[in-house]
Write a protein that holds these residues in place. Structure first.
Motif, PDB file in Angstrom:
ATOM      1  N   SER A  62       0.819  -1.212   0.000  1.00 52.97           N
ATOM      2  CA  SER A  62       0.000   0.000   0.000  1.00 52.97           C
ATOM      3  C   SER A  62       0.852   1.261   0.000  1.00 52.97           C
ATOM      4  O   SER A  62       0.323   2.361  -0.144  1.00 52.97           O
ATOM      5  CB  SER A  62      -0.906   0.000   1.233  1.00 52.97           C
ATOM      6  OG  SER A  62      -0.124   0.021   2.427  1.00 52.97           O
ATOM      7  N   ALA A  63       2.169   1.115   0.159  1.00 50.74           N
ATOM      8  CA  ALA A  63       3.055   2.276   0.187  1.00 50.74           C
ATOM      9  C   ALA A  63       3.566   2.674  -1.187  1.00 50.74           C
ATOM     10  O   ALA A  63       4.344   3.623  -1.293  1.00 50.74           O
ATOM     11  CB  ALA A  63       4.248   1.989   1.107  1.00 50.74           C
ATOM     12  N   GLN A  64       3.154   1.978  -2.244  1.00 46.13           N
ATOM     13  CA  GLN A  64       3.593   2.358  -3.584  1.00 46.13           C
ATOM     14  C   GLN A  64       3.038   3.734  -3.954  1.00 46.13           C
ATOM     15  O   GLN A  64       1.871   4.033  -3.668  1.00 46.13           O
ATOM     16  CB  GLN A  64       3.134   1.318  -4.604  1.00 46.13           C
ATOM     17  CG  GLN A  64       3.842  -0.024  -4.484  1.00 46.13           C
ATOM     18  CD  GLN A  64       3.224  -1.078  -5.376  1.00 46.13           C
ATOM     19  OE1 GLN A  64       2.861  -2.157  -4.922  1.00 46.13           O
ATOM     20  NE2 GLN A  64       3.108  -0.770  -6.658  1.00 46.13           N
ATOM     21  N   PRO A  65       3.844   4.571  -4.577  1.00 45.04           N
ATOM     22  CA  PRO A  65       3.375   5.924  -4.926  1.00 45.04           C
ATOM     23  C   PRO A  65       2.113   5.920  -5.785  1.00 45.04           C
ATOM     24  O   PRO A  65       1.323   6.872  -5.725  1.00 45.04           O
ATOM     25  CB  PRO A  65       4.567   6.522  -5.693  1.00 45.04           C
ATOM     26  CG  PRO A  65       5.755   5.747  -5.229  1.00 45.04           C
ATOM     27  CD  PRO A  65       5.260   4.362  -4.951  1.00 45.04           C
ATOM     28  N   ASP A  66       1.919   4.868  -6.585  1.00 48.43           N
ATOM     29  CA  ASP A  66       0.738   4.778  -7.443  1.00 48.43           C
ATOM     30  C   ASP A  66      -0.561   4.886  -6.632  1.00 48.43           C
ATOM     31  O   ASP A  66      -1.587   5.333  -7.146  1.00 48.43           O
ATOM     32  CB  ASP A  66       0.689   3.435  -8.186  1.00 48.43           C
ATOM     33  CG  ASP A  66       2.034   2.929  -8.639  1.00 48.43           C
ATOM     34  OD1 ASP A  66       3.001   3.018  -7.866  1.00 48.43           O
ATOM     35  OD2 ASP A  66       2.105   2.421  -9.766  1.00 48.43           O
ATOM     36  N   TYR A  67      -0.524   4.418  -5.369  1.00 45.90           N
ATOM     37  CA  TYR A  67      -1.755   4.277  -4.599  1.00 45.90           C
ATOM     38  C   TYR A  67      -1.950   5.392  -3.581  1.00 45.90           C
ATOM     39  O   TYR A  67      -2.792   5.273  -2.682  1.00 45.90           O
ATOM     40  CB  TYR A  67      -1.771   2.925  -3.879  1.00 45.90           C
ATOM     41  CG  TYR A  67      -1.477   1.744  -4.773  1.00 45.90           C
ATOM     42  CD1 TYR A  67      -2.057   1.640  -6.033  1.00 45.90           C
ATOM     43  CD2 TYR A  67      -0.606   0.731  -4.366  1.00 45.90           C
ATOM     44  CE1 TYR A  67      -1.781   0.569  -6.862  1.00 45.90           C
ATOM     45  CE2 TYR A  67      -0.336  -0.354  -5.197  1.00 45.90           C
ATOM     46  CZ  TYR A  67      -0.915  -0.422  -6.438  1.00 45.90           C
ATOM     47  OH  TYR A  67      -0.636  -1.496  -7.255  1.00 45.90           O
ATOM     48  N   ASP A  68      -1.202   6.470  -3.702  1.00 48.32           N
ATOM     49  CA  ASP A  68      -1.429   7.617  -2.825  1.00 48.32           C
ATOM     50  C   ASP A  68      -2.866   8.106  -3.037  1.00 48.32           C
ATOM     51  O   ASP A  68      -3.278   8.392  -4.159  1.00 48.32           O
ATOM     52  CB  ASP A  68      -0.433   8.729  -3.151  1.00 48.32           C
ATOM     53  CG  ASP A  68      -0.544   9.908  -2.218  1.00 48.32           C
ATOM     54  OD1 ASP A  68      -1.591  10.606  -2.268  1.00 48.32           O
ATOM     55  OD2 ASP A  68       0.391  10.149  -1.443  1.00 48.32           O
ATOM     56  N   GLY A  69      -3.617   8.203  -1.952  1.00 51.62           N
ATOM     57  CA  GLY A  69      -5.044   8.487  -2.072  1.00 51.62           C
ATOM     58  C   GLY A  69      -5.434   9.941  -1.973  1.00 51.62           C
ATOM     59  O   GLY A  69      -6.631  10.255  -1.915  1.00 51.62           O
ATOM     60  N   ALA A  70      -4.463  10.862  -1.975  1.00 50.79           N
ATOM     61  CA  ALA A  70      -4.787  12.263  -1.716  1.00 50.79           C
ATOM     62  C   ALA A  70      -5.710  12.859  -2.769  1.00 50.79           C
ATOM     63  O   ALA A  70      -6.658  13.585  -2.444  1.00 50.79           O
ATOM     64  CB  ALA A  70      -3.495  13.080  -1.616  1.00 50.79           C
ATOM     65  N   ALA A  71      -5.453  12.593  -4.056  1.00 46.42           N
ATOM     66  CA  ALA A  71      -6.282  13.202  -5.112  1.00 46.42           C
ATOM     67  C   ALA A  71      -7.718  12.704  -5.040  1.00 46.42           C
ATOM     68  O   ALA A  71      -8.672  13.482  -5.200  1.00 46.42           O
ATOM     69  CB  ALA A  71      -5.682  12.908  -6.483  1.00 46.42           C
ATOM     70  N   LEU A  72      -7.894  11.403  -4.808  1.00 42.21           N
ATOM     71  CA  LEU A  72      -9.250  10.867  -4.682  1.00 42.21           C
ATOM     72  C   LEU A  72      -9.944  11.414  -3.437  1.00 42.21           C
ATOM     73  O   LEU A  72     -11.157  11.695  -3.457  1.00 42.21           O
ATOM     74  CB  LEU A  72      -9.204   9.343  -4.628  1.00 42.21           C
ATOM     75  CG  LEU A  72      -8.948   8.637  -5.962  1.00 42.21           C
ATOM     76  CD1 LEU A  72      -8.542   7.185  -5.735  1.00 42.21           C
ATOM     77  CD2 LEU A  72     -10.184   8.699  -6.852  1.00 42.21           C
ATOM     78  N   ALA A  73      -9.203  11.578  -2.350  1.00 42.36           N
ATOM     79  CA  ALA A  73      -9.791  12.156  -1.146  1.00 42.36           C
ATOM     80  C   ALA A  73     -10.205  13.599  -1.383  1.00 42.36           C
ATOM     81  O   ALA A  73     -11.274  14.044  -0.955  1.00 42.36           O
ATOM     82  CB  ALA A  73      -8.803  12.054   0.008  1.00 42.36           C
ATOM     83  N   ARG A  74      -9.351  14.323  -2.087  1.00 42.29           N
ATOM     84  CA  ARG A  74      -9.667  15.715  -2.397  1.00 42.29           C
ATOM     85  C   ARG A  74     -10.959  15.803  -3.204  1.00 42.29           C
ATOM     86  O   ARG A  74     -11.721  16.774  -3.083  1.00 42.29           O
ATOM     87  CB  ARG A  74      -8.501  16.317  -3.187  1.00 42.29           C
ATOM     88  CG  ARG A  74      -8.364  17.810  -3.073  1.00 42.29           C
ATOM     89  CD  ARG A  74      -7.045  18.288  -3.697  1.00 42.29           C
ATOM     90  NE  ARG A  74      -5.902  17.899  -2.862  1.00 42.29           N
ATOM     91  CZ  ARG A  74      -4.937  17.069  -3.227  1.00 42.29           C
ATOM     92  NH1 ARG A  74      -4.947  16.543  -4.447  1.00 42.29           N
ATOM     93  NH2 ARG A  74      -3.957  16.774  -2.406  1.00 42.29           N
ATOM     94  N   ALA A  75     -11.253  14.787  -4.010  1.00 39.24           N
ATOM     95  CA  ALA A  75     -12.463  14.765  -4.842  1.00 39.24           C
ATOM     96  C   ALA A  75     -13.690  14.260  -4.094  1.00 39.24           C
ATOM     97  O   ALA A  75     -14.774  14.223  -4.679  1.00 39.24           O
ATOM     98  CB  ALA A  75     -12.219  13.902  -6.073  1.00 39.24           C
ATOM     99  N   GLY A  76     -13.529  13.837  -2.831  1.00 34.65           N
ATOM    100  CA  GLY A  76     -14.719  13.512  -2.047  1.00 34.65           C
ATOM    101  C   GLY A  76     -14.784  12.137  -1.430  1.00 34.65           C
ATOM    102  O   GLY A  76     -15.756  11.826  -0.727  1.00 34.65           O
TER     103      GLY A  76
END
Length: 433
Positions: A102-116
């Motif tokens: 889950s620490a791979q950069p591909d799976y950083d969730g910030a953009a999806l979180a920013r979208a809601g």
């Protein structure tokens, strides 16, 4: 620093916080090794990823496992600071059931979180530790870990502003198949499954593979790399995946669960590019994998320059994914055809993480790539919220799908892996009595 209840995490920006390395189960070492996961309450700050599960791979930008790293069963959460009752994306990483985290950069969730969304990613046991045959131990321990993680997320996600009754289980490749197994075992609202592999194993196959592993040595998920090196001939020589769920077939998805499926147009281009798949003559590949001659002939004619690559990708990923969508009856199905169209090329677009993904997406991202990413990310967000990805006026690239699928009609793709385990002639490691 930021706090949600008893969890203290980090501020990503003015909108989003992250809580990393939240333990959901005891370290699976010592007396707990090869056992079912034992739930645990997380203690301490949540400011860095937990250790990755034992594995032999070293992936770009991701941490590696080292002896002594034991708190490997953890999850991460990204959420907007104002999130309340938000839909939840619970994402399972891929990696042939043998590597990844889950620490791979591909799976950083910030953009999806920013979208809601409230975004969760998690680690689970891999390779022999998670899926190897051990007499007296539960099978499919990696899948049991995923269930334990989902249960803990369901119990705690409201603290982060997520709705525990609106969880979408998602994944790509091995993570996509894992999502289907998870949805068959636990109540979920929706499933997103990208590039689902038709790779499950018979119990006999798992037993034969276990003969190459010495489980008395520490961290046999790492030492099993030696076993992989021995597999050079026959069916496994083309696709040396030794571990996976022991099951009769992939579980069908309950038609009451909303579903979004996707696959890419040339999945095995990635494996060719990294040297994991050295394309043989397509007739050899077809014979070793048991693909009917008329299917092989169709690929030789339609794709003369990369017949084996295209056949392998459709056999393992594209056709199984499409059939799962058809069997569901009302699933949304996408085909990612943007060049190079290899395995995992779609994932950076959906997560909004194009920077640093040049290898997967075929070069540095420009305006067109960022616009496509915004559309794909929004489709995930809308699907998690409503069950509808909102696809309207979608542009079509590439060849028509039906002629590509026609040769597969009537071909059984549900058979579990039961290949002979052959190697270079080296003796397997001695196993203690």
């Amino acid at each position: 620093m930021t706090r949600r209840g008893r969890f203290r995490g980090i501020e990503i920006d003015a909108e989003v916080d992250a809580f990393l390395g939240i333990q959901y189960a005891e370290p699976p070492f010592g007396a707990r090794r090869f056992g079912a996961p034992v739930p645990v309450e997380h203690r301490g700050d949540c400011v860095r990823y937990g250790p990755v599960a034992p594995q032999s791979a070293e992936l770009p930008g991701a941490p590696v496992w080292r002896p002594g790293d034991e708190a490997v069963l953890s999850f991460n959460v990204w959420a907007r600071r104002d999130a309340e009752g938000a839909p939840v994306l619970f994402y399972l990483h891929g990696g042939a059931y043998a590597f990844g985290s889950s620490a791979q950069p591909d799976y950083d969730g910030a953009a999806l979180a920013r979208a809601g969304l409230v975004v969760v990613t998690c680690n689970y046991r891999l390779g022999f530790e998670g899926f190897g045959h051990v007499p007296g131990a539960p099978a499919n321990r990696g899948l049991l870990d995923q269930r334990a993680a989902l249960r803990r997320v369901r119990d705690t996600i409201a603290v982060f502003g997520g709705d525990p009754d609106a969880i979408t289980v998602a994944g790509q490749s091995a993570g996509a198949a894992s999502a289907l197994f998870l949805a068959a075992a636990e109540p979920v609202r929706r499933v997103i499954a990208h590039s689902v592999p038709n790779r499950v194993c018979t119990e006999d196959f798992a037993r034969r593979v276990a003969e190459w592993i010495d489980p008395t040595t520490p961290e046999s998920a790492v030492t099993s790399a030696d076993a992989l090196a021995r597999v050079q001939t026959g069916a496994l020589g083309h696709d040396p995946v030794l571990f996976g769920p022991v099951a009769d077939r992939l579980p069908p998805l309950d038609p009451r669960v909303d579903a979004l499926f996707c696959h890419t147009s040339a999945e095995y281009r990635l494996f060719e590019a990294v040297g994991a798949f050295r394309p043989p003559d397509v007739d050899t590949l077809g014979r070793d994998w048991g693909v009917p001659a008329h299917v092989v002939a169709a690929y030789r004619e339609r794709h003369p320059d990369e017949a084996a690559v295209r056949l392998a990708g459709d056999f393992v990923f594209a056709e199984p994914t499409t059939r799962l969508a058809e069997a569901h009856g009302r699933a949304h199905l996408a085909r990612f055809t943007r060049s190079p169209g290899g395995h995992t090329a779609d994932v950076p677009f959906c997560f909004g993480n194009l920077d640093g993904a040049d290898f997967l997406i075929g070069g540095p991202p420009g305006d067109d790539e960022r616009a496509l990413s915004r559309r794909m990310l929004r489709a995930w967000v809308d699907f998690c919220a409503t069950g509808d990805p909102g696809w309207r006026g979608v542009r079509w690239w590439g060849e028509p799908v039906e002629p590509l699928r026609a040769p597969w009609r009537g071909v059984d793709l549900d058979r579990p892996i039961d290949h002979a385990v052959t190697g270079t002639g080296a003796r397997p490691p001695r196993r203690a009595p």
